[in-house]
Scaffold this motif. Structure first.
Motif, PDB file in Angstrom:
ATOM      1  N   TYR A  12     -20.039 -22.659   3.837  1.00  0.00           N
ATOM      2  CA  TYR A  12     -20.035 -21.333   4.465  1.00  0.00           C
ATOM      3  C   TYR A  12     -19.330 -21.261   5.815  1.00  0.00           C
ATOM      4  N   LEU A  67     -19.210  -7.316   0.578  1.00  0.00           N
ATOM      5  CA  LEU A  67     -19.954  -8.569   0.422  1.00  0.00           C
ATOM      6  C   LEU A  67     -20.747  -8.581  -0.882  1.00  0.00           C
ATOM      7  N   ILE A  91     -16.626 -18.007   5.728  1.00  0.00           N
ATOM      8  CA  ILE A  91     -17.275 -16.691   5.670  1.00  0.00           C
ATOM      9  C   ILE A  91     -18.333 -16.554   6.765  1.00  0.00           C
ATOM     10  N   THR A 143     -18.271 -10.974  -3.080  1.00  0.00           N
ATOM     11  CA  THR A 143     -18.838 -12.318  -2.912  1.00  0.00           C
ATOM     12  C   THR A 143     -20.016 -12.548  -3.853  1.00  0.00           C
ATOM     13  N   THR A 174     -15.064 -11.043   3.627  1.00  0.00           N
ATOM     14  CA  THR A 174     -15.321 -11.829   2.407  1.00  0.00           C
ATOM     15  C   THR A 174     -14.275 -12.916   2.172  1.00  0.00           C
ATOM     16  N   SER A 183     -17.024 -15.022  10.078  1.00  0.00           N
ATOM     17  CA  SER A 183     -16.385 -13.699  10.013  1.00  0.00           C
ATOM     18  C   SER A 183     -16.949 -12.686  11.020  1.00  0.00           C
TER      19      SER A 183
END
Length: 674
Positions: free
Chosen positions: A20, A60, A23, A64, A227, A26
């Motif tokens: 992660y 999202l 992402i 995702t 994303t 972000s």
């Protein structure tokens, strides 16, 4: 029970550290990019903020959560994920699928050059003007660039030594990071819970056509940044396992959304103050209280470094898979640690370092980098959708396949068009990097295909027809012994056909007498970790047709396998022992090895179109400037004989030269005068 819970916790912690990073960082730049699209603080409205949050939330959820976590993670190749693993699953069904695989892979590698620059720069910008002790160390954007460059350079330098020792600390840091995102976001949400209206898609759709939205549908180019790590999530499945992603994604997603909504609540409650300002402050740093500011910036910097590390190692893995699938030329793969997944590719590392540095010094600020960021990954996601569609069709889930194609295809095309709106503001950098990588892939992959298609069939001979000649040569003591075991790395097909030049080198050029002739073919399978071999002795004890079958993620170190295979065959009395008179190892029964390798050079006496000639020439150029077969097959310690031979593709007909016989000196003078 305690041990099981402990394993689950450790697995989840490792997943947080590996998967992660992209992402997870972000929130550092997404809302900031959306405010930049607005054109100035004076245009900020509550409706704009809620509309942006709605678009982020549904992006999202759809891109995702639904596409990658719920659908794509099930399309695994023996536990491996990512665009090349998906291509390996479907490539036997449709030939055209190579195109989305090439485009998506090139774009994903291009994204790897941008992510380290934008994430670390965004983090370090938070330290600008901040007192560290009694002094402000970073007081200008030039200082930000220097510090960012220093961090990235150290990071790239560390890759050679392996990052397992750094990786052990990634999980706890990312756990702290996501906890920090959630707490800071939630604490700011208490000021205005009206941001929860953004859970309705109505507000997002309204914003797309609102007058306050100056850029219209192109605002999705900035929304998409939320994303960008979804493809990395799919690619890293092989490292952590599907179950660990299922376990951790809900917590990560909640932390991200809480932080976005906290940033939104801050913007709404400070609307008048922000509109009176000359420029926007990054909302992520704005929501930090003075007591937590320095801690938050330092933690963001660590998270950005982890995100960069994940992209670098992800690029190594991606290139290794592409090489295994014969999409990229061979590159030397090193293993800095005992871990099989820990790899280092020097050429990729320093190319990434160069590109990331150029991006940093060209754009200078994270705001300008955001214009280039996102275009590449949008392209990759669209290509993944095409491959996923074919995979679902192959699995006889046709209704779901068409639903995935239509829903996500339409969404991603819109996102792509929105990202293209930033082409002139920096997106062209992404396009150039993607195009360069794609050109290399096309030259290598299609160069190999064209070479096979146009190769003169008369240059292929059947190995069985030369069996007796090889047996006679092996026994002919009038010829000096060239080696005990002659290893010929060459593709022997099922019908035992082989290139004539191989046998020409053994028999015609200078007879190479050996006790055993090994014709070794290295075959790459669609599964990642295949590892087996087959042997055809052709009714002899010293002519071996050895077929190695290796997965596209396996090391092709032929040397390691050969000694094991020779020992196996001797134990089974398939080949004769080779006792050595002079040796430092008493009782040694395996003789010496020599490797014969053929390197092709395009002959000028060939009849092909200019385009095909360019393709083949580019492929040969890459071959000559990439890892040599000696390095690729792990033969550095072997005795290698490299012979260059001309490559004929559709031979030209040679014109007959006229013969003129000169009889006497008078004819010479007459001929000269004429």
């Amino acid at each position: 029970m305690k041990q099981q819970k402990s394993r689950i916790f450790i697995g989840a912690l490792i997943t947080l550290g590996i998967v992660y990073g992209d992402i997870g960082t972000s929130p550092l730049y997404v809302m900031n990019a959306l405010l930049t699209d607005l054109g100035g603080p004076q245009y900020l409205t509550k409706e704009y903020v809620i509309g942006c949050l709605s678009l982020i939330f549904w992006t999202l959820m759809l891109m995702t959560t639904v596409k990658y976590v719920l659908i794509a993670l099930r399309a695994d190749n023996r536990g491996e994920g990512g665009i090349f693993a998906l291509y390996a699953l479907v490539r036997q069904h449709k030939k055209w699928l190579i195109y989305p695989a090439l485009i998506g892979g090139a774009a994903l590698l291009a994204d790897g050059t941008l992510t380290p620059a934008v994430t670390v720069t965004s983090a370090i910008e938070g330290l600008k003007g901040v007192y560290l002790g009694s002094k402000v160390w970073i007081n200008s954007q030039s200082n930000v660039i220097i510090v960012t460059f220093s961090i990235l350079l150290v990071l790239f330098l560390l890759q050679r030594f392996g990052t397992s020792f750094i990786g052990k600390g990634f999980g706890p840091i990312m756990l702290l990071w996501f906890g920090f995102l959630a707490v800071i976001g939630l604490s700011n949400m208490f000021a205005d819970f009206s941001v929860l209206k953004a859970l309705s898609p109505h507000y997002g759709l309204m914003l797309l056509f609102s007058k306050t939205n100056k850029v219209g549908i192109f605002i999705l180019g900035s929304v998409f940044l939320a994303t960008t790590g979804a493809e990395a999530l799919y690619s890293d499945m092989g490292h952590v396992g599907r179950k660990n992603i299922y376990l951790t994604w809900p917590l990560v997603c909640l932390a991200l959304l809480l932080n976005y909504f906290g940033q939104g609540a801050y913007l709404i409650t400070h609307l008048a103050q922000i509109k009176a300002a000359k420029a926007f402050e990054n909302p992520f740093y704005a929501i930090l209280s003075p007591n937590l500011y320095l801690f938050g910036v330092l933690l963001a910097t660590l998270a950005a470094i982890i995100a960069s590390q994940a992209l670098i190692t992800g690029s190594f893995t991606l290139v290794q898979e592409a090489v295994g699938l014969k999409i990229l030329p061979r590159m030397k793969v090193e293993h800095p640690s005992l871990s099989r997944g820990q790899i280092y590719i020097s050429a990729v590392n320093w190319l990434l370092c160069l590109c990331t540095t150029l991006v940093l010094f060209y754009f200078k600020t994270s705001e300008h980098m955001e214009a280039a960021y996102g275009l590449a990954i949008t392209l990759t996601m669209l290509m993944t959708t095409l491959l996923l569609f074919e995979y679902l069709r192959m699995k006889e889930k046709t209704p779901l396949a068409y639903l995935v194609l239509v829903v996500f295809g339409v969404i991603e095309i819109i996102f792509l068009l929105a990202s293209l709106s930033k082409f002139a503001h920096g997106g062209y950098i992404t396009a150039v990097i993607t195009a360069l990588i794609l050109a290399m892939m096309v030259a290598w992959y299609f160069g190999n295909r064209v070479r096979e298609r146009y190769a003169d069939r008369s240059e292929m001979v059947n190995l069985r027809n030369y069996k007796q000649m090889l047996l006679d040569l092996s026994k002919d003591e009038s010829e000096p012994l060239f080696t005990d075991n002659l290893i010929i790395l060459a593709k022997v097909k099922r019908d035992l056909s082989i290139k004539r030049e191989i046998l020409y080198s053994i028999l015609d050029k200078k007879p190479k007498r050996a006790k055993v002739y090994w014709f070794v073919s290295v075959n790459t399978t669609d599964e990642p970790y295949t590892n087996y071999y087959t042997v055809d002795m052709m009714g002899t004890r010293n002519i071996v047709n050895l077929q190695l079958y290796l997965g596209y993620k396996m090391s092709p170190s032929v040397n390691l396998y050969l000694y094991q295979i020779v020992s196996d065959l001797m134990q089974k009395d398939v080949i004769d022992e080779q006792p050595q008179k002079y040796t430092t190892n008493p009782g040694r029964i395996v003789g010496n090895f020599s490797v014969l390798m053929i390197q092709e050079v395009l002959s000028p006496n060939t009849r092909i179109s200019p385009w095909i000639r360019l393709l083949i020439s580019a492929r040969i150029f890459l071959q000559d400037h990439s890892t040599t077969p000696v390095q690729w097959f792990g033969l550095e310690t072997s005795e290698v004989h490299l012979e260059k031979v001309p490559l004929f593709l559709k031979k030209r007909s040679v014109p007959v030269i006229e013969q003129r016989v000169i009889l006497n000196p008078k004819d010479i003078k007459r001929s000269t005068c004429e």
